[in-house]
Each structure stands twice: as structure tokens, then as C-alpha cells.
Design a protein around this motif. Structure first.
Motif, PDB file in Angstrom:
ATOM      1  N   VAL A 145      28.651  -1.698  30.397  1.00  0.00           N
ATOM      2  CA  VAL A 145      28.859  -2.604  29.393  1.00  0.00           C
ATOM      3  C   VAL A 145      30.017  -1.810  27.827  1.00  0.00           C
ATOM      4  O   VAL A 145      29.451  -0.711  27.536  1.00  0.00           O
ATOM      5  CB  VAL A 145      28.181  -3.557  28.869  1.00  0.00           C
ATOM      6  N   THR A 146      30.374  -1.798  27.763  1.00  0.00           N
ATOM      7  CA  THR A 146      30.725  -1.806  25.714  1.00  0.00           C
ATOM      8  C   THR A 146      30.913  -2.197  25.287  1.00  0.00           C
ATOM      9  O   THR A 146      31.309  -3.532  25.233  1.00  0.00           O
ATOM     10  CB  THR A 146      32.909  -1.428  26.145  1.00  0.00           C
ATOM     11  N   TYR A 147      30.773  -1.240  23.877  1.00  0.00           N
ATOM     12  CA  TYR A 147      30.968  -1.630  22.335  1.00  0.00           C
ATOM     13  C   TYR A 147      31.503  -1.021  21.345  1.00  0.00           C
ATOM     14  O   TYR A 147      31.599  -0.011  21.994  1.00  0.00           O
ATOM     15  CB  TYR A 147      29.031  -2.105  22.123  1.00  0.00           C
ATOM     16  N   THR A 148      32.608  -1.606  20.730  1.00  0.00           N
ATOM     17  CA  THR A 148      33.172  -1.095  20.259  1.00  0.00           C
ATOM     18  C   THR A 148      32.483  -1.019  17.775  1.00  0.00           C
ATOM     19  O   THR A 148      31.765  -1.875  17.817  1.00  0.00           O
ATOM     20  CB  THR A 148      34.087  -1.642  19.440  1.00  0.00           C
ATOM     21  N   ILE A 149      33.074   0.045  17.469  1.00  0.00           N
ATOM     22  CA  ILE A 149      32.517   0.774  16.253  1.00  0.00           C
ATOM     23  C   ILE A 149      33.557   0.647  15.948  1.00  0.00           C
ATOM     24  O   ILE A 149      34.327   1.521  15.702  1.00  0.00           O
ATOM     25  CB  ILE A 149      31.404   1.363  16.152  1.00  0.00           C
ATOM     26  N   GLN A 150      33.870  -0.024  14.339  1.00  0.00           N
ATOM     27  CA  GLN A 150      34.966   0.169  13.188  1.00  0.00           C
ATOM     28  C   GLN A 150      34.744   0.084  12.091  1.00  0.00           C
ATOM     29  O   GLN A 150      33.696  -0.693  11.819  1.00  0.00           O
ATOM     30  CB  GLN A 150      36.031  -0.338  13.882  1.00  0.00           C
ATOM     31  N   PRO A 151      35.473   0.712  11.263  1.00  0.00           N
ATOM     32  CA  PRO A 151      35.599   0.044   9.626  1.00  0.00           C
ATOM     33  C   PRO A 151      35.512  -1.447   9.508  1.00  0.00           C
ATOM     34  O   PRO A 151      36.106  -2.215  10.095  1.00  0.00           O
ATOM     35  CB  PRO A 151      36.371   1.133   9.529  1.00  0.00           C
ATOM     36  N   GLY A 152      34.778  -1.601   8.528  1.00  0.00           N
ATOM     37  CA  GLY A 152      34.557  -2.956   8.363  1.00  0.00           C
ATOM     38  C   GLY A 152      33.508  -3.423   6.892  1.00  0.00           C
ATOM     39  O   GLY A 152      33.022  -3.390   7.365  1.00  0.00           O
ATOM     40  N   THR A 153      33.714  -5.230   6.959  1.00  0.00           N
ATOM     41  CA  THR A 153      32.588  -5.666   6.423  1.00  0.00           C
ATOM     42  C   THR A 153      31.287  -6.641   7.345  1.00  0.00           C
ATOM     43  O   THR A 153      32.340  -7.750   7.749  1.00  0.00           O
ATOM     44  CB  THR A 153      32.662  -6.369   5.196  1.00  0.00           C
ATOM     45  N   PRO A 154      30.310  -6.223   7.802  1.00  0.00           N
ATOM     46  CA  PRO A 154      29.450  -6.572   8.577  1.00  0.00           C
ATOM     47  C   PRO A 154      29.703  -8.314   8.416  1.00  0.00           C
ATOM     48  O   PRO A 154      28.938  -8.347   6.631  1.00  0.00           O
ATOM     49  CB  PRO A 154      28.225  -5.791   9.095  1.00  0.00           C
ATOM     50  N   ALA A 155      29.072  -9.370   9.261  1.00  0.00           N
ATOM     51  CA  ALA A 155      29.308 -10.605   8.831  1.00  0.00           C
ATOM     52  C   ALA A 155      27.698 -10.527   8.533  1.00  0.00           C
ATOM     53  O   ALA A 155      26.536  -9.042   8.959  1.00  0.00           O
ATOM     54  CB  ALA A 155      29.069 -11.521   9.965  1.00  0.00           C
ATOM     55  N   PRO A 156      27.130 -11.659   8.000  1.00  0.00           N
ATOM     56  CA  PRO A 156      25.563 -11.326   7.396  1.00  0.00           C
ATOM     57  C   PRO A 156      24.443 -11.378   8.828  1.00  0.00           C
ATOM     58  O   PRO A 156      24.749 -12.443   9.661  1.00  0.00           O
ATOM     59  CB  PRO A 156      25.251 -12.479   6.455  1.00  0.00           C
ATOM     60  N   PHE A 157      23.017 -10.477   8.998  1.00  0.00           N
ATOM     61  CA  PHE A 157      22.570 -10.974   9.550  1.00  0.00           C
ATOM     62  C   PHE A 157      21.167 -11.269  10.158  1.00  0.00           C
ATOM     63  O   PHE A 157      20.618 -11.003   8.670  1.00  0.00           O
ATOM     64  CB  PHE A 157      22.615  -9.476  10.354  1.00  0.00           C
ATOM     65  N   ASP A 158      20.499 -12.090  10.274  1.00  0.00           N
ATOM     66  CA  ASP A 158      18.867 -12.412  10.550  1.00  0.00           C
ATOM     67  C   ASP A 158      18.031 -11.361  10.452  1.00  0.00           C
ATOM     68  O   ASP A 158      18.372  -9.977  11.420  1.00  0.00           O
ATOM     69  CB  ASP A 158      19.132 -13.689  11.260  1.00  0.00           C
ATOM     70  N   VAL A 159      17.483 -11.950   9.911  1.00  0.00           N
ATOM     71  CA  VAL A 159      16.265 -10.012   9.831  1.00  0.00           C
ATOM     72  C   VAL A 159      15.297 -11.079  11.349  1.00  0.00           C
ATOM     73  O   VAL A 159      14.834 -12.252  10.513  1.00  0.00           O
ATOM     74  CB  VAL A 159      15.390 -10.681   7.821  1.00  0.00           C
ATOM     75  N   ILE A 160      14.889 -10.255  11.891  1.00  0.00           N
ATOM     76  CA  ILE A 160      14.358 -10.335  12.854  1.00  0.00           C
ATOM     77  C   ILE A 160      13.172  -8.972  12.695  1.00  0.00           C
ATOM     78  O   ILE A 160      11.761 -10.032  12.884  1.00  0.00           O
ATOM     79  CB  ILE A 160      15.032 -10.755  13.846  1.00  0.00           C
ATOM     80  N   ALA A 161      12.843  -8.136  12.573  1.00  0.00           N
ATOM     81  CA  ALA A 161      11.970  -7.188  12.728  1.00  0.00           C
ATOM     82  C   ALA A 161      12.050  -6.957  11.389  1.00  0.00           C
ATOM     83  O   ALA A 161      12.907  -6.541  10.812  1.00  0.00           O
ATOM     84  CB  ALA A 161      12.241  -6.336  14.000  1.00  0.00           C
ATOM     85  N   CYS A 162      10.935  -7.137  11.022  1.00  0.00           N
ATOM     86  CA  CYS A 162      10.285  -6.613   9.039  1.00  0.00           C
ATOM     87  C   CYS A 162       8.333  -6.719   9.122  1.00  0.00           C
ATOM     88  O   CYS A 162       7.681  -7.371  10.130  1.00  0.00           O
ATOM     89  CB  CYS A 162      11.119  -7.912   8.897  1.00  0.00           C
ATOM     90  N   GLY A 163       8.494  -6.116   7.934  1.00  0.00           N
ATOM     91  CA  GLY A 163       7.127  -6.359   7.667  1.00  0.00           C
ATOM     92  C   GLY A 163       6.824  -5.738   6.461  1.00  0.00           C
ATOM     93  O   GLY A 163       7.641  -5.762   5.137  1.00  0.00           O
ATOM     94  N   LYS A 164       5.249  -5.729   6.137  1.00  0.00           N
ATOM     95  CA  LYS A 164       5.650  -5.869   4.120  1.00  0.00           C
ATOM     96  C   LYS A 164       3.653  -4.929   4.092  1.00  0.00           C
ATOM     97  O   LYS A 164       2.797  -5.095   5.147  1.00  0.00           O
ATOM     98  CB  LYS A 164       4.957  -7.434   3.423  1.00  0.00           C
ATOM     99  N   TYR A 165       3.333  -4.572   3.196  1.00  0.00           N
ATOM    100  CA  TYR A 165       1.647  -4.096   2.721  1.00  0.00           C
ATOM    101  C   TYR A 165       1.317  -5.274   1.088  1.00  0.00           C
ATOM    102  O   TYR A 165       2.488  -5.526   1.204  1.00  0.00           O
ATOM    103  CB  TYR A 165       2.364  -3.043   2.019  1.00  0.00           C
TER     104      TYR A 165
END
Length: 302
Positions: free
Chosen positions: A92-112
């Protein structure tokens, strides 16, 4: 068998890159017969910058074969990580190009959490963990391995709300006047009780907990106990990374050996990746790892 596959082929088999003036293509090959769904692929950010001739402040978008944006993250060590799904024996192929990304949901995170005895806790859509810190050890308690939170009925982050409820100051005040009511309130919000999204049902104590490694001398496991310092390096949306340094421990009379643990949890994974290093170690020693079982059945082996 599934666990073995996760260790042996933790990343999709092969990725190659091509570029044009406006975009570059990442080709991902899966040489296994089974589908690989939602697994993380890494591309050096330096390659992206060079191939797309980007300025330091330029943004990028990641697109799948249908031209739909794919969430990605640039990590502390300058890698672009993104989830891929590849059928068995497929490409499968994915493409990377210049641009403004859409907002992403935070899935992996943590805190002290200094307010909870210096816990460092982290999670993704499937599971959550924590490591114990110096405030806990100062009370005379000894914890070493990862603690484990089950998680279900949600893919949203839950730990911050778990801690907020558990540390409810009203309970502490209520204990002074009505211990029974305080106990009932505590049970209604405790993360040690399942309220529909999972719970901390694991007991760690002076053990390897949920899959931690340690040095072993003769028949003794050497525990440096709770971590000494922590530094969160990545905090989502797809990868959490923290560096923990532990107090110096006594290894055959040498009191200068220090363990450093680099822990990474990706979205979509039940497993942490942990890189463990020991400074000032004078000789080769065995390393032991394990998962503590609390049920009486099942084989216990070393």
C-alpha cells in the motif's frame, strides 16, 4: 502466537520513499499472510524535509491511497509516525505533501501526577499503565514494575478523569466527620472499582509487575524501586514516550549503577516498547523480565 508476532515483526516489513516536486510516496510492504491493521510506521523527518524541500516551519499532510488525510505525529527524535493498514502479502502507498493537517484526536498520551505521589501514567485506546515515583518511595513503599489499567467501552483518554475523581478533596474532609459516607463516596469514584470503562485491578508491589526488566545476580532480582526523575518526550496524538531514571543501586558492591528506561506506547498497541540501559555496569549480567500472575492456577516458570 500473536504475542510472538508482535515481538518479531513489530513494524510492517518494508517502507520505501519516492518524491516529486510537490509530494513524496511511502510504499509499505507486508510480507506476512495476515492483515496488519493500524500499526505504526516511522519515516525520518529529515528525509521528508529534504525530499519536499521544506522550510523548518512548514507543515505536512499524510494521505492514504484514496486521498484521505491520515493522522501522524512528529516525535521527539524527529520521526514521522503514522498508522498503516496492509492486507496479507500486499503493498500500500501513502503520500506526504506540504499542507495544513486536519485536527487529530489524541489517542496515546500521559502525564506526571505529583499530586498522586509522583505517579507517571500513560494510556492509548486499548490499555493504560503507570510507574511509581519518589514520593511513594519516601513513604516506605516499594514499587518497581508497571501497574496496569484495563480499559474498555471507550477509546478516549480516561486516566486524568480517574485521577481527578480519586483525589477528590471532599473525601478527605468527609473522613473527619463521617467515615462511612467517605468510604461510600470513595467506592463510587475509585479507579480500583470498575465503573464501566475499566479499572486498576493489578497489584504490583516489589515485583516486575506487568512486564518490566531488571538485572539479576545469582538468584536475586535487583530492584532500584521507584524512579528518581521523569521526562515526558512525546505526548500524542499517536505516541507517548517518557524517560525514567532510577536511583543508583548496589550491584556486587558497586553502588554507582543507574538504570534508565525509555518507554514508548503507540496507539493501537497493547504493549509498551521499553529500551533499558545501565550506566557504570562493570560486567555482563543476566536480565530477567516477566509478568506477575495473581491467580493460583497456571504454570509459574523462571
Amino acid at each position: 502466537r500473536k504475542i510472538l508476532i508482535l515481538f518479531v515483526v513489530a513494524l510492517i516489513g518494508f517502507a520505501s520513499c519516492a518524491d516529486s516536486k510537490q509530494s513524496m510516496t511511502v510504499t509499505v510492504t507486508n510480507s506476512l499472510a495476515l492483515e496488519r491493521a493500524g500499526e505504526m510506521v516511522e519515516v525520518p523527518m529529515s528525509d521528508v524535509v529534504a525530499k519536499l524541500k521544506l522550510a523548518d516551519t512548514a507543515q505536512i499532510v499524510m494521505l492514504d491511497v484514496d486521498g484521505q488525510q491520515v493522522p501522524y505525529q512528529v516525535t521527539y527524535d524527529e520521526k514521522v509516525v503514522f498508522p498503516v493498514t496492509v492486507g496479507g502479502n500486499s503493498v500500500v502507498t501513502y503520500t506526504i505533501q506540504p499542507g495544513t493537517p486536519a485536527p487529530f484526536d489524541v489517542i496515546a498520551c500521559g502525564k506526571y501526577y505529583p499530586e498522586r505521589l509522583d505517579d507517571v501514567a500513560w494510556e492509548n485506546d486499548l490499555v493504560a499503565f503507570r510507574a511509581y515515583g519518589p514520593a511513594l518511595q519516601a513513604r516506605g513503599e516499594r514499587g518497581f514494575g508497571y501497574d496496569l489499567f484495563t480499559k474498555y467501552n471507550t477509546t478516549e483518554p480516561v486516566l486524568e478523569s480517574f485521577y481527578e475523581k480519586e483525589l477528590n478533596q471532599d473525601i478527605a474532609e468527609l473522613r473527619k466527620t463521617d467515615p462511612k459516607a467517605a468510604s461510600e463516596l470513595g467506592n463510587s469514584i475509585s479507579y480500583h472499582i470498575d465503573h464501566g470503562y475499566g479499572m486498576d485491578c493489578y497489584a504490583v508491589g516489589p515485583t516486575l509487575g506487568a512486564g518490566v526488566a531488571a538485572l539479576m545476580v545469582n538468584d536475586s532480582i535487583l530492584y532500584p524501586w521507584c524512579y528518581k526523575t521523569q521526562e515526558v518526550l512525546d505526548n500524542g496524538p499517536l505516541r507517548f514516550t517518557v524517560r525514567l531514571e532510577f536511583p543508583a543501586m548496589n550491584v556486587k558492591g558497586d553502588t554507582t549503577v543507574v538504570e534508565t528506561r525509555l518507554i514508548t506506547l503507540d496507539a493501537g498497541s497493547h504493549l509498551n516498547k521499553t529500551a533499558v540501559s545501565y550506566s557504570n555496569l562493570k560486567e555482563t549480567l543476566p536480565v530477567v523480565t516477566g509478568i506477575v500472575l495473581h491467580e493460583p492456577d497456571g504454570a509459574v516458570v523462571a
